[in-house]
Design an enzyme around this catalytic site. Sequence first.
Site, mmCIF file in Angstrom:
data_model
loop_
_atom_site.group_PDB
_atom_site.id
_atom_site.type_symbol
_atom_site.label_atom_id
_atom_site.label_comp_id
_atom_site.label_asym_id
_atom_site.label_seq_id
_atom_site.Cartn_x
_atom_site.Cartn_y
_atom_site.Cartn_z
ATOM 1 N N ASN A 1 53.855 16.283 50.563
ATOM 2 C CA ASN A 1 54.301 17.648 50.905
ATOM 3 C C ASN A 1 53.577 18.168 52.143
ATOM 4 O O ASN A 1 54.164 18.872 52.961
ATOM 5 C CB ASN A 1 54.115 18.593 49.713
ATOM 6 C CG ASN A 1 55.249 18.455 48.722
ATOM 7 O OD1 ASN A 1 56.376 18.892 48.988
ATOM 8 N ND2 ASN A 1 54.985 17.813 47.592
ATOM 9 N N MET B 1 45.458 20.426 42.633
ATOM 10 C CA MET B 1 45.368 20.324 41.180
ATOM 11 C C MET B 1 44.248 21.163 40.548
ATOM 12 O O MET B 1 43.883 20.945 39.402
ATOM 13 C CB MET B 1 45.229 18.847 40.774
ATOM 14 C CG MET B 1 46.415 17.999 41.201
ATOM 15 S SD MET B 1 48.003 18.604 40.557
ATOM 16 C CE MET B 1 49.174 17.564 41.431
ATOM 17 N N ILE C 1 43.243 24.972 39.348
ATOM 18 C CA ILE C 1 43.821 26.307 39.102
ATOM 19 C C ILE C 1 42.885 27.353 39.698
ATOM 20 O O ILE C 1 41.669 27.279 39.543
ATOM 21 C CB ILE C 1 44.072 26.526 37.592
ATOM 22 C CG1 ILE C 1 45.213 25.611 37.141
ATOM 23 C CG2 ILE C 1 44.412 27.991 37.298
ATOM 24 C CD1 ILE C 1 45.542 25.669 35.667
ATOM 25 N N LEU C 2 43.464 28.309 40.432
ATOM 26 C CA LEU C 2 42.658 29.361 41.067
ATOM 27 C C LEU C 2 42.646 30.599 40.176
ATOM 28 O O LEU C 2 43.678 30.954 39.595
ATOM 29 C CB LEU C 2 43.257 29.704 42.439
ATOM 30 C CG LEU C 2 43.299 28.534 43.430
ATOM 31 C CD1 LEU C 2 44.085 28.913 44.675
ATOM 32 C CD2 LEU C 2 41.891 28.077 43.795
ATOM 33 N N HIS D 1 56.160 23.557 42.978
ATOM 34 C CA HIS D 1 56.102 23.000 41.629
ATOM 35 C C HIS D 1 57.346 22.136 41.398
ATOM 36 O O HIS D 1 58.460 22.568 41.719
ATOM 37 C CB HIS D 1 56.024 24.125 40.585
ATOM 38 C CG HIS D 1 55.912 23.596 39.196
ATOM 39 N ND1 HIS D 1 54.717 23.107 38.694
ATOM 40 C CD2 HIS D 1 56.847 23.404 38.239
ATOM 41 C CE1 HIS D 1 54.931 22.663 37.468
ATOM 42 N NE2 HIS D 1 56.204 22.825 37.165
ATOM 43 N N ASP E 1 51.785 29.065 37.627
ATOM 44 C CA ASP E 1 53.226 28.970 37.912
ATOM 45 C C ASP E 1 53.978 30.260 37.583
ATOM 46 O O ASP E 1 55.194 30.238 37.388
ATOM 47 C CB ASP E 1 53.862 27.781 37.173
ATOM 48 C CG ASP E 1 53.260 26.448 37.595
ATOM 49 O OD1 ASP E 1 52.955 26.284 38.793
ATOM 50 O OD2 ASP E 1 53.072 25.576 36.733
ATOM 51 N N ALA F 1 64.372 17.993 47.200
ATOM 52 C CA ALA F 1 64.024 19.411 47.012
ATOM 53 C C ALA F 1 62.692 19.793 47.661
ATOM 54 O O ALA F 1 62.660 20.567 48.616
ATOM 55 C CB ALA F 1 64.019 19.760 45.519
#
Length: 202
Positions: A16, A93, A95-96, A112, A153, A182
């Site tokens: 990405n 990977m 989490i904030l 995602h 998310d 996508a």
Amino acid sequence: MKQARIAVLVSGGGTNLQALIDAEQAGIITSGKISLVISNNANAYALTRAQNAGIATAVISKKELGSQTAFEDKLLETLAAAEIDLIVLAGFMVILTKRVTDAYSERILNVHPSLIPSFCGEGFYGLHVHEAALAYGVKVTGATVHFVNEIPDGGRIILQKAVEVREGDTPEILQRRVMEEAEWLILPRATELVAAAIAQSK
Ligand code: GAR
């Protein structure tokens, strides 16, 4: 023209990130400049991709720093020093917490690999997302780019794109199709959309 300064946060292969670099070179991203790539993992191939493109890199290891707080201290300091306006999580990977998401409210994007609100939240990352989609038996999946808030998310959706699930798909095959059809399209588009709004207000 003013441009938003973009930091891309990565943990792994960085396809990405590559899509973002290619989009900047192709003129799909014009309102922002990828100024820094940060990885929590010193071995991430994404770092090599950044270096090949002449982009500055930094490694901030949560493991080495010992705590989420120390990790976020260093992250915030690094982002401020580079005068970053927009953060893109591209296969990142870690989490904030609310501390970071509030400091950059509506200035952090994440890609995602499912159609949120399906197959998302804690524990749903990477290949696990596609395993869950196949186990459930959905016939359509896809990818989502959304703003990042304190709920994993859970932030406002910016773009989504659907992808067909085919007979005989393995998690790996489905992951690749979701990326090609996508993720690699909507992540650069969403980045340009948000960067354009930031650049206008600079
Ligand atoms: C991508 O499929 C991305 O959507 C996913 O990890 C992969 C990273 O690949 N991210 C998540 O699951 C976040 N919850 P890449 O390093 O080749 O871009």
